[in-house]
Design a protein around this motif. Structure first.
Motif: not given
Length: 164
Positions: A138-151
């Protein structure tokens, strides 16, 4: 699965000494039909346990039924306590991202990733995947959400168990 084998042993123990009872058990179990698919082995064990206990009590072996109920109950509690920290949950994860983002490659790094749907439009891609996630995932998904391009990332609990 251990519970299922113990319940089976309970039934065989009771019916092995009586031919009439064994034929009655075959008839009783053939009547039972599950309309919905049971996906978890523990659910199958509980259903069979309930049926077997009823038949064993009806046959007059209440001491055996009570003893096996106590033993199986203790086994269930032990298995639940030892496996609760290691258990992963099944989730449907929906990720909306722009076409120039490398989200799909990063999602493949998750264990038990299974792509269910991918919808590509002019400016964005929406990806639906079934995944078995732990708290660290879940924490990895939160980091993924912060990446540019992820809406957007939507995480839904998968109802009825997983096919993974």
């Amino acid at each position: 699965l251990m519970m299922l084998s113990m319940v089976t042993a309970l039934v065989i123990l009771v019916i092995s000494s009586n031919v009439v009872l064994s034929l009655g058990m075959v008839g009783a179990l053939s009547i039972v039909r599950f309309r919905t698919a049971i996906k978890e082995p523990s659910d199958t064990a509980f259903a069979f346990w309930a049926i077997a206990t009823g038949i064993v009590c009806g046959a007059g072996y209440t001491v055996i039924a009570c003893l096996m109920t106590v033993l199986l109950g203790m086994l269930f509690v032990a298995v639940h306590l030892f496996s609760s920290g290691k258990r992963k949950s099944s989730y449907m994860v929906v990720v909306r991202y722009t076409d120039d983002c490398t989200v799909e490659h990063k999602l493949h790094s998750f264990h038990h990733y299974q792509l269910k749907n991918k919808n590509m439009t002019a400016g964005a891609t929406e990806l639906v995947a079934e995944m078995m996630l732990k708290e660290s995932d879940m924490q990895k998904l939160s980091k993924l959400r912060a990446e540019p391009g992820v809406q957007e990332i939507t995480i839904m609990s998968s109802v009825g168990g997983s096919v993974l």
